[in-house]
Design an enzyme around this catalytic site. Structure first.
Site, PDB file in Angstrom:
ATOM      1  N   LYS A  10      16.064 -16.844  52.948  1.00  0.00           N
ATOM      2  CA  LYS A  10      17.253 -17.030  52.109  1.00  0.00           C
ATOM      3  C   LYS A  10      16.952 -16.718  50.636  1.00  0.00           C
ATOM      4  O   LYS A  10      15.786 -16.600  50.235  1.00  0.00           O
ATOM      5  CB  LYS A  10      17.771 -18.456  52.292  1.00  0.00           C
ATOM      6  CG  LYS A  10      18.257 -18.735  53.730  1.00  0.00           C
ATOM      7  CD  LYS A  10      19.013 -20.057  53.811  1.00  0.00           C
ATOM      8  CE  LYS A  10      19.500 -20.323  55.225  1.00  0.00           C
ATOM      9  NZ  LYS A  10      20.358 -21.544  55.293  1.00  0.00           N
ATOM     10  N   TYR A  50      28.345 -16.490  59.323  1.00  0.00           N
ATOM     11  CA  TYR A  50      28.473 -17.944  59.489  1.00  0.00           C
ATOM     12  C   TYR A  50      29.867 -18.349  59.979  1.00  0.00           C
ATOM     13  O   TYR A  50      30.276 -19.490  59.770  1.00  0.00           O
ATOM     14  CB  TYR A  50      28.152 -18.643  58.169  1.00  0.00           C
ATOM     15  CG  TYR A  50      26.670 -18.733  57.864  1.00  0.00           C
ATOM     16  CD1 TYR A  50      25.806 -19.423  58.706  1.00  0.00           C
ATOM     17  CD2 TYR A  50      26.132 -18.171  56.708  1.00  0.00           C
ATOM     18  CE1 TYR A  50      24.449 -19.528  58.424  1.00  0.00           C
ATOM     19  CE2 TYR A  50      24.777 -18.272  56.420  1.00  0.00           C
ATOM     20  CZ  TYR A  50      23.941 -18.951  57.283  1.00  0.00           C
ATOM     21  OH  TYR A  50      22.602 -19.072  57.005  1.00  0.00           O
ATOM     22  N   PHE A  58      31.039 -27.589  54.222  1.00  0.00           N
ATOM     23  CA  PHE A  58      30.002 -26.932  53.426  1.00  0.00           C
ATOM     24  C   PHE A  58      30.108 -25.403  53.437  1.00  0.00           C
ATOM     25  O   PHE A  58      29.288 -24.716  52.829  1.00  0.00           O
ATOM     26  CB  PHE A  58      28.605 -27.371  53.895  1.00  0.00           C
ATOM     27  CG  PHE A  58      28.310 -27.120  55.357  1.00  0.00           C
ATOM     28  CD1 PHE A  58      27.897 -25.868  55.801  1.00  0.00           C
ATOM     29  CD2 PHE A  58      28.425 -28.150  56.293  1.00  0.00           C
ATOM     30  CE1 PHE A  58      27.620 -25.628  57.137  1.00  0.00           C
ATOM     31  CE2 PHE A  58      28.140 -27.921  57.637  1.00  0.00           C
ATOM     32  CZ  PHE A  58      27.736 -26.658  58.059  1.00  0.00           C
ATOM     33  N   ARG A  86      12.023 -22.271  64.920  1.00  0.00           N
ATOM     34  CA  ARG A  86      12.654 -23.498  64.410  1.00  0.00           C
ATOM     35  C   ARG A  86      11.604 -24.566  64.091  1.00  0.00           C
ATOM     36  O   ARG A  86      11.757 -25.320  63.125  1.00  0.00           O
ATOM     37  CB  ARG A  86      13.710 -24.004  65.391  1.00  0.00           C
ATOM     38  CG  ARG A  86      14.886 -23.032  65.457  1.00  0.00           C
ATOM     39  CD  ARG A  86      15.938 -23.448  66.449  1.00  0.00           C
ATOM     40  NE  ARG A  86      16.674 -24.629  66.043  1.00  0.00           N
ATOM     41  CZ  ARG A  86      17.683 -24.628  65.178  1.00  0.00           C
ATOM     42  NH1 ARG A  86      18.075 -23.497  64.607  1.00  0.00           N
ATOM     43  NH2 ARG A  86      18.315 -25.738  64.889  1.00  0.00           N
ATOM     44  N   ASN A 113      17.753 -23.893  51.626  1.00  0.00           N
ATOM     45  CA  ASN A 113      16.736 -24.410  52.561  1.00  0.00           C
ATOM     46  C   ASN A 113      15.805 -23.318  53.115  1.00  0.00           C
ATOM     47  O   ASN A 113      15.271 -23.439  54.201  1.00  0.00           O
ATOM     48  CB  ASN A 113      17.383 -25.251  53.670  1.00  0.00           C
ATOM     49  CG  ASN A 113      18.210 -24.438  54.642  1.00  0.00           C
ATOM     50  OD1 ASN A 113      18.506 -23.269  54.388  1.00  0.00           O
ATOM     51  ND2 ASN A 113      18.584 -25.037  55.754  1.00  0.00           N
ATOM     52  N   HIS A 116      16.677 -19.297  57.696  1.00  0.00           N
ATOM     53  CA  HIS A 116      17.582 -19.528  58.830  1.00  0.00           C
ATOM     54  C   HIS A 116      16.899 -19.025  60.092  1.00  0.00           C
ATOM     55  O   HIS A 116      16.176 -18.030  60.047  1.00  0.00           O
ATOM     56  CB  HIS A 116      18.900 -18.757  58.635  1.00  0.00           C
ATOM     57  CG  HIS A 116      19.706 -18.666  59.898  1.00  0.00           C
ATOM     58  ND1 HIS A 116      20.542 -19.675  60.295  1.00  0.00           N
ATOM     59  CD2 HIS A 116      19.745 -17.721  60.870  1.00  0.00           C
ATOM     60  CE1 HIS A 116      21.079 -19.344  61.482  1.00  0.00           C
ATOM     61  NE2 HIS A 116      20.620 -18.161  61.841  1.00  0.00           N
ATOM     62  N   GLU A 127      23.449 -12.902  66.712  1.00  0.00           N
ATOM     63  CA  GLU A 127      23.000 -12.770  65.321  1.00  0.00           C
ATOM     64  C   GLU A 127      22.162 -11.503  65.127  1.00  0.00           C
ATOM     65  O   GLU A 127      22.277 -10.830  64.098  1.00  0.00           O
ATOM     66  CB  GLU A 127      22.216 -14.009  64.906  1.00  0.00           C
ATOM     67  CG  GLU A 127      23.098 -15.248  64.799  1.00  0.00           C
ATOM     68  CD  GLU A 127      22.334 -16.494  64.389  1.00  0.00           C
ATOM     69  OE1 GLU A 127      22.977 -17.560  64.313  1.00  0.00           O
ATOM     70  OE2 GLU A 127      21.121 -16.425  64.132  1.00  0.00           O
TER      71      GLU A 127
HETATM   72  P1  CMP Z   1      21.396 -22.395  58.606  1.00  0.00           P
HETATM   73  O1  CMP Z   1      20.371 -22.500  59.661  1.00  0.00           O
HETATM   74  O2  CMP Z   1      21.389 -21.156  57.787  1.00  0.00           O
HETATM   75  O3  CMP Z   1      22.843 -22.576  59.253  1.00  0.00           O
HETATM   76  C1  CMP Z   1      23.949 -23.058  58.513  1.00  0.00           C
HETATM   77  C2  CMP Z   1      23.566 -23.574  57.174  1.00  0.00           C
HETATM   78  O4  CMP Z   1      24.508 -24.408  56.539  1.00  0.00           O
HETATM   79  C3  CMP Z   1      22.326 -24.436  57.293  1.00  0.00           C
HETATM   80  O5  CMP Z   1      21.210 -23.631  57.585  1.00  0.00           O
HETATM   81  C4  CMP Z   1      22.328 -25.122  55.926  1.00  0.00           C
HETATM   82  O6  CMP Z   1      21.641 -24.352  54.938  1.00  0.00           O
HETATM   83  C5  CMP Z   1      23.809 -25.173  55.560  1.00  0.00           C
HETATM   84  N1  CMP Z   1      24.345 -26.529  55.526  1.00  0.00           N
HETATM   85  C6  CMP Z   1      24.857 -27.153  54.448  1.00  0.00           C
HETATM   86  N2  CMP Z   1      25.276 -28.386  54.744  1.00  0.00           N
HETATM   87  C7  CMP Z   1      25.041 -28.571  56.063  1.00  0.00           C
HETATM   88  C8  CMP Z   1      25.230 -29.654  56.972  1.00  0.00           C
HETATM   89  N3  CMP Z   1      25.787 -30.802  56.596  1.00  0.00           N
HETATM   90  N4  CMP Z   1      24.842 -29.483  58.260  1.00  0.00           N
HETATM   91  C9  CMP Z   1      24.286 -28.327  58.675  1.00  0.00           C
HETATM   92  N5  CMP Z   1      24.085 -27.267  57.858  1.00  0.00           N
HETATM   93  C10 CMP Z   1      24.446 -27.385  56.569  1.00  0.00           C
END
Ligand code: CMP
Length: 140
Positions: A10, A50, A58, A86, A113, A116, A127
């Site tokens: 990211k 997404y 979010f 993961r 974070n 992904h 994906e």
């Molecule tokens: P990712 O694996 O990229 O998939 C969706 C993303 O939404 C997740 O990582 C987080 O970075 C973001 N996100 C933000 N808030 C939430 C939440 N409450 N639960 C899950 N994903 C979240």
């Protein structure tokens, strides 16, 4: 079974200059990078990727963050690749990520974070298809 999974480094991790560090972690876990591309996602590309989250509170912040700078997108291949990736990443919320995981070591928040990874075989296939044509994946 040998699987493929979609991984995205990211914008926060790209900005921290740790693409190579994350690639090393994938490779040390036995995952092979079989396709890769750097891209600064458009709003449409991020929203499409997404789409499953479009009704979540979010969603807007997520799309805003994912378009804030370039990302590195790759296909990882290997035994049990989806779960392995993961495990290496750690929990979505870095506050909950175990020591030694990518998110523990590099992530600042649940949005920023660091990485992904696909969560299941069906989503992995979708994906991967979203970002790569079949002839752009170099199985080895
Ligand atoms: P990712 O694996 O990229 O998939 C969706 C993303 O939404 C997740 O990582 C987080 O970075 C973001 N996100 C933000 N808030 C939430 C939440 N409450 N639960 C899950 N994903 C979240």
């Amino acid at each position: 079974a040998v699987e493929r999974t979609l991984s995205i480094i990211k914008p926060d991790a790209v900005a921290k200059n740790v693409i190579g560090e994350l690639y090393t972690r994938f490779e040390k876990a036995g995952l092979k990078i079989v396709a890769a591309r750097m891209v600064h996602l458009s709003r449409e590309q991020a929203e499409g990727f997404y789409a499953v989250h479009k009704d979540r509170p979010f969603f807007n912040d997520l799309v805003g963050f994912m378009t804030s700078g370039p990302v590195m997108v790759q296909v990882l291949e290997g035994e049990d690749a989806i779960r392995k990736n993961r495990d290496i990443m750690g929990a979505t919320n870095p506050k909950e990520a175990l020591a030694g995981t990518i998110r523990h070591d590099y992530a600042e928040s649940i949005d920023a974070n660091a990485a992904h990874g696909s969560d299941a075989p069906e989503t992995a296939a979708q994906e991967i298809d979203y970002f790569f044509k079949a002839d752009e994946i170099c199985s080895r």
